[in-house]
Design an enzyme around this catalytic site. Structure first.
Site, mmCIF file in Angstrom:
data_model
loop_
_atom_site.group_PDB
_atom_site.id
_atom_site.type_symbol
_atom_site.label_atom_id
_atom_site.label_comp_id
_atom_site.label_asym_id
_atom_site.label_seq_id
_atom_site.Cartn_x
_atom_site.Cartn_y
_atom_site.Cartn_z
ATOM 1 N N LYS A 58 0.802 -1.225 0.000
ATOM 2 C CA LYS A 58 0.000 0.000 0.000
ATOM 3 C C LYS A 58 0.838 1.279 0.000
ATOM 4 C CE LYS A 58 -3.759 -2.491 2.287
ATOM 5 N NZ LYS A 58 -4.627 -2.581 3.491
ATOM 6 N N ASP A 83 -9.604 1.483 3.407
ATOM 7 C CA ASP A 83 -9.385 0.754 4.666
ATOM 8 C C ASP A 83 -10.113 1.436 5.827
ATOM 9 O OD1 ASP A 83 -7.888 -1.426 3.873
ATOM 10 O OD2 ASP A 83 -5.970 -0.389 4.076
ATOM 11 N N GLY A 115 0.551 0.690 10.751
ATOM 12 C CA GLY A 115 0.820 0.513 9.333
ATOM 13 C C GLY A 115 -0.234 1.191 8.485
ATOM 14 N N ASN A 127 1.262 1.107 19.173
ATOM 15 C CA ASN A 127 2.172 0.373 18.312
ATOM 16 C C ASN A 127 3.305 -0.227 19.130
ATOM 17 O OD1 ASN A 127 2.434 -0.177 15.397
ATOM 18 N ND2 ASN A 127 4.496 0.677 15.646
ATOM 19 N N ARG A 128 3.778 -1.413 18.682
ATOM 20 C CA ARG A 128 4.913 -2.048 19.357
ATOM 21 C C ARG A 128 6.185 -1.226 19.157
ATOM 22 N NH1 ARG A 128 5.517 -7.025 21.269
ATOM 23 N NH2 ARG A 128 3.611 -7.719 20.217
ATOM 24 N N GLY A 156 -12.673 -9.562 10.048
ATOM 25 C CA GLY A 156 -12.134 -9.115 8.771
ATOM 26 C C GLY A 156 -13.095 -9.271 7.616
#
Length: 509
Positions: free
Chosen positions: A317, A356, A381, A402-403, A482
């Site tokens: 993307k 998205d 992301g 976020n990690r 999803g």
């Protein structure tokens, strides 16, 4: 929040390729239907039980005798009413048969006593004894080899066609989109109704589907994909309705059957002369150096079938966004695109968009209001950034999680949103939890710390509920999986691609 992209439309004439004038090959007259042949690669697939499961629309069966051994023809005939094809794929052609020439020839001649078609490999089976024992109308002469261009395929075909046969099959290996286009270009240039040509390998799977519209009389299902079930479920096959334009989805796998099936069902119900195909780019280098340059140069336009829009799956993307000349506000905010549309004013330009965020927002609104709620988006992301932008625009109080703290802070600064490192994240503080990472085998955060009235949403689309969705349902939480998101994504992209709403009967599947 609404999408800013305008529809691409479905009836424009193919424009010039980037930087040069496209040469459009004359398309052959297309049959009304194609034969759809299932390939049997194991004895288990040849049992009566398995054969009865073949979908309606299957018109024949090819037995890979190098894998199954020689089968009981009477038993096959009990369950297969269509054509039976015998193939003894040699090691040279990618099969497992290592029979010495006398044994191989004896098996081919024996097969001719009961099978409708016997496959003869062009490099070693066209010998006098075999040709004398197998009539021309029961021969399929095939060639399988490495990647080659159109001129190389023409040379192969010119050699093959010297021997009369009912059908000619060319199936070169193809590891990229440009290589997979060579056999399709051959079909378009020959204009014959007795030649099937397609590329083999995952990157060429789309060429099996598209070949009948370029003159191939047969399409072969493969256990490696597309399967015979996908051929007759995801596409209009065995019918070959009028076709004028293409759409597609590109990713690093072919696990896109739901998206493909729904979009093609919409085309069928609205009688649009279009087809949606799965494309594969195995890695980012291939996408940037082989796949996208071929698309941008109008390679499909040369077949007389212009590609009008392209859905883009992770992880391509951001690269898709970078290729486009124009972009809508959500794509600019996310710095990523999951949809590329041919620009209506300049055919050589593509416009970037993302659904998205708007698809996730629509799926969440199915469960309740979003404005004013506290929401955490786990993952920064492309999908996470798009979801955060959409939720924030709809009035939710959004926090990014976020990690990788550095990447998370960078995304949060771009979007003007607060950030929390995953190690310091407390799910119980949020009413909506949106998971936007690829992790599907374990919950990415502690559900024991989740509010009892929370909604858990997962971008990951899988045949079965992900570990996160399953755990959330076990706790009695409201969930969005999803497939819910993909259903909205399909509807939104269909509208943008065609200018028409997807039929309700498709949207509700």
């Amino acid at each position: 929040m609404t999408e800013q992209l305008s529809p691409a439309g479905v009836a424009r004439t193919a424009g010039p390729a980037a930087g040069r004038r496209a040469t459009v090959l004359a398309r052959p007259t297309v049959l009304a239907r194609a034969a759809v042949v299932a390939t049997l690669e194991s004895r288990a697939a040849a049992t009566g039980t398995a054969l009865r499961r073949l979908p309606a629309g299957t018109t024949g069966v090819e037995v890979r005798a190098d894998l199954t051994g020689d089968l009981d023809l009477r038993e096959l005939r009990r369950h297969v009413s269509g054509q039976l094809v015998y193939s003894l794929r040699s090691q040279r052609y990618g099969g497992r048969s290592a029979d010495p020439p006398p044994s191989r020839q004896a098996r081919l001649l024996a097969a001719a006593n009961g099978y409708d078609i016997v496959d003869l490999e062009a490099d070693h089976d066209l010998v006098p004894d075999v040709l004398a024992g197998i009539p021309a109308d029961r021969r399929r002469i095939s060639w399988s080899g490495g990647e080659t261009d159109l001129s190389g395929l023409r040379r192969q075909f010119d050699r093959m066609v010297r021997t009369p046969a009912a059908l000619y099959l060319l199936a070169p290996r193809a590891g990229s989109l440009p290589a997979a286009l060579a056999p399709l270009r051959l079909l378009a240039s020959l204009g014959r109704a007795d030649v099937t040509a397609f590329g083999t390998g995952p990157a060429a799977a789309f060429s099996r589907v598209l070949a009948p519209w370029l003159g191939a009389p047969v399409v072969y299902g493969s256990p490696a994909g597309p399967t015979v079930e996908q051929l007759v479920t995801d596409y209009p096959l065995p019918r070959l309705p009028r076709l004028e334009s293409l759409y597609g989805i590109v990713g690093r796998s072919l696990q896109t059957s739901l998206f493909t099936r729904l979009v093609n069902a919409g085309f069928r119900e609205l009688s649009l002369p279009s087809l949606f195909l799965p494309f594969l780019a195995p890695d980012l280098v291939d996408f940037q150096t082989r796949f996208w340059p071929a698309i941008a140069a109008g390679s499909l336009d040369e077949l007389g079938l212009p590609l009008r829009a392209l859905t883009v799956a992770a992880p391509y993307k951001p690269a898709a966004f970078a290729t486009a000349g124009l972009a809508d506000p959500p794509a600019r905010a996310a710095q990523a695109a999951n949809l590329l549309l041919r620009d209506g004013t300049q055919e050589r330009r593509w416009r970037a968009g993302t659904t998205d965020g708007s698809a996730m927002l629509a799926a969440l609104r199915d469960t309740g209001p979003v404005a004013g709620v506290s929401a955490a988006v786990i993952g920064c992301g492309a999908a996470g950034r798009a979801a955060a932008y959409a939720l924030s625009g709809a009035g939710a109080r959004v926090t990014l999680v976020n990690r990788d703290a550095s990447r998370g802070r960078s995304a949060a600064a771009r979007l003007g949103l607060p950030f929390v490192p995953l190690a310091a994240f407390h799910p119980g503080r949020y009413a909506v939890l949106v998971h936007a990472t690829p992790v599907d085998d374990r919950p990415p955060f502690d559900l024991d710390d989740t509010a009892t009235a929370a909604t858990v949403a997962d971008f990951v689309c899988a045949a079965e509920p992900t570990a996160l969705v399953a755990a959330a349902r076990e706790r009695g939480l409201t969930t969005v999986d999803g497939q819910d998101v993909v259903t909205h994504e399909v509807a939104q992209q269909f509208q943008l691609m065609t200018g028409l709403p997807i039929p309700t009967s498709v949207h509700d599947r």
